[in-house]
Design an enzyme around this catalytic site. Structure first.
Site, PDB file in Angstrom:
ATOM      1  N   ASP A 158     -74.024 101.393  23.889  1.00  0.00           N
ATOM      2  CA  ASP A 158     -74.371 102.813  23.781  1.00  0.00           C
ATOM      3  C   ASP A 158     -73.170 103.699  23.483  1.00  0.00           C
ATOM      4  O   ASP A 158     -73.327 104.825  23.018  1.00  0.00           O
ATOM      5  CB  ASP A 158     -75.037 103.283  25.080  1.00  0.00           C
ATOM      6  CG  ASP A 158     -76.352 102.574  25.301  1.00  0.00           C
ATOM      7  OD1 ASP A 158     -77.161 102.550  24.368  1.00  0.00           O
ATOM      8  OD2 ASP A 158     -76.559 102.022  26.390  1.00  0.00           O
TER       9      ASP A 158
ATOM     10  N   HIS B  12     -71.068  97.181  32.066  1.00  0.00           N
ATOM     11  CA  HIS B  12     -72.262  96.404  31.725  1.00  0.00           C
ATOM     12  C   HIS B  12     -72.588  95.435  32.847  1.00  0.00           C
ATOM     13  O   HIS B  12     -71.687  94.901  33.495  1.00  0.00           O
ATOM     14  CB  HIS B  12     -72.055  95.631  30.413  1.00  0.00           C
ATOM     15  CG  HIS B  12     -73.349  95.224  29.814  1.00  0.00           C
ATOM     16  ND1 HIS B  12     -74.003  94.069  30.182  1.00  0.00           N
ATOM     17  CD2 HIS B  12     -74.139  95.847  28.904  1.00  0.00           C
ATOM     18  CE1 HIS B  12     -75.129  93.995  29.498  1.00  0.00           C
ATOM     19  NE2 HIS B  12     -75.251  95.059  28.733  1.00  0.00           N
TER      20      HIS B  12
END
Ligand code: COA
Length: 397
Positions: free
Chosen positions: A325, A268
């Site tokens: 996700d 991320h």
């Protein structure tokens, strides 16, 4: 930046604006070190556990959690937008069945603008009205798209269902049970906003030009479709299916990393620890996969997470964690969302955030005076002197 440096001395080029604060915002706070995500002051965990998407829409657009009467009024208002112009459904029918649904959505949002009596909303109240329209109609577009490409008829929305339940109803043609509707609510809530992520920044940048809300949402949809952004969830599911069993994970991950490929759902830009949304979706994915008699799907994911972390530490000395996700892929699949609809479903949550950011950017919610975004690039191309290169006629080049 230290006190002595000027902004020109800080290296800002080609770093994807990482760590560069470009605006004030009151909408959400992402703490990448501690793994905390807050919407207008409220931590996402209780919102996702106890709340409904409608409450989060109120929080994002109207600045606070609704009281009972406000929620009732909002539900009523939202139900009023649960319709698609017949002409929009006709347009949907003309689009190729094989087209990616994110492309379809991106194309259909301006079509909705064309059917809006006042697309050029002049003030925040008109924009809020358009926002509610988009929040209600995007799920109808996704559901209608899925049904039409499957050769099924479009299901008319119901006014008596909650937002999440109505989406599943229009998608599957049957009213979901409470558990499924609650899972959908959680997915929408967890995707509703996330600071200045790529698609939100796209929406804000478009808002700064004073283009209308539909233009900003269409742009944001394009941004979200990318593999490094919302497009990752679908690719996670494809990866899990391709791997097929836990014993094949190590080989898959090491081969992918050897080939300089990215493991989808891992890493991320902001979180240095596990994404708090993945912390919520992970246990849900485990429980749902077990209940569906498909525990291996979750076990493969866990092994991908473990092996990727070990390999990234070994190869690059970097810590890497699962992002939203990674597990949303499994949760979506367990409530029968078709895999290539995972990213569109992400958009159904995020549209609430895009709209809140649009209004904040355009009307200066957090700052008195909105300003057009206009960064600068350093020109490093051909240079023939201050007057530019001499023009050569075509036949002499
Ligand atoms: N798989 C393999 N390598 C990864 C990786 C992943 N998922 N995520 C980051 N890396 C590596 C990059 O290859 C890069 O290596 P290098 O420095 O040797 O070139 C390094 O880590 C830094 O990556 P970068 O993209 O510059 O920065 P980042 O850590 O801020 O990246 C993402 C954030 C999201 C773009 C990245 O983690 C990624 O591509 N993840 C997969 C896609 C995804 O899940 N997106 C959804 C995000 S919510």
């Amino acid at each position: 930046m230290t006190g002595q440096e000027t902004s020109a001395q800080v290296e800002t080029k080609n770093i994807g604006l990482r760590g560069i604060v470009v605006a004030d915002s009151t909408i959400s706070r992402v703490d990448g070190e501690k793994g905390i995500l807050i919407y207008r002051g409220y931590d996402i965990a209780p919102l996702a556990r106890e709340g409904t998407f409608e409450e989060v829409v109120h929080l994002l657009l109207d600045d606070d959690l609704p009281k009972a009467a406000e929620l009732e009024a909002l539900r009523h208002e939202l139900a009023g937008y649960r319709n698609l112009p017949e002409a929009a459904i006709d347009t949907l029918r003309t689009l190729p069945k094989e087209a990616a649904t994110m492309d379809v959505l991106q194309a259909m949002v301006p079509v909705l603008a064309m059917h809006d009596a006042e697309p050029e909303a002049a003030g925040p109240e008109e924009c809020r009205r358009q926002a509610l329209g988009l929040i209600c109609r995007l799920p109808l577009l996704v559901a209608a798209r899925e049904r039409l490409r499957s050769g099924l008829e479009v299901v008319a929305a119901r006014q008596d269902l909650g937002h999440a339940a109505n989406f599943l109803y229009t998608l599957h043609g049957e009213v979901p049970d409470r558990e499924k509707a609650a899972i959908m609510d959680t997915i929408l809530i967890l995707h509703a906003d996330h600071g200045f992520n790529a698609s939100t920044f796209t929406a804000r940048q478009i808002a700064s030009t004073r283009a209308h809300l539909h233009a900003a949402v269409a742009g944001a949809l394009g941004s979200l479709s990318g593999a490094l952004h919302g497009g990752a969830n679908y690719r996670v599911f494809r990866m899990l299916r391709e791997i097929g069993s836990v014993d094949k994970v190590e080989e898959y991950v090491t081969r992918a990393l050897d080939n300089k490929e990215r493991i989808m759902g891992m890493g991320h830009a902001v979180y240095k620890v596990t994404d708090p949304r993945a912390e919520i979706l992970g246990p849900m994915a485990a429980a749902l996969a077990a209940k569906a008699g498909r525990p291996e799907l979750y076990e493969i994911a866990e092994e991908v997470r473990r092996v990727t972390a070990v390999e990234m530490r070994r190869r690059k000395g970097r810590e890497i964690h699962a992002n939203v996700d990674f597990f949303s892929a499994i949760v979506n699949a367990m409530i029968d969302i078709p895999p290539d609809m995972f990213t569109p479903v992400f958009a159904l949550g995020r549209v609430a955030g895009w709209c809140a950011h649009y209004i904040e950017e355009r009307f200066g919610g957090a700052r008195a005076k909105p300003v057009l975004y206009r960064p600068r690039a350093e020109y490093v191309g051909r240079y023939c002197g201050p007057e530019g290169c001499a023009w050569t006629p075509l036949e002499k080049r």
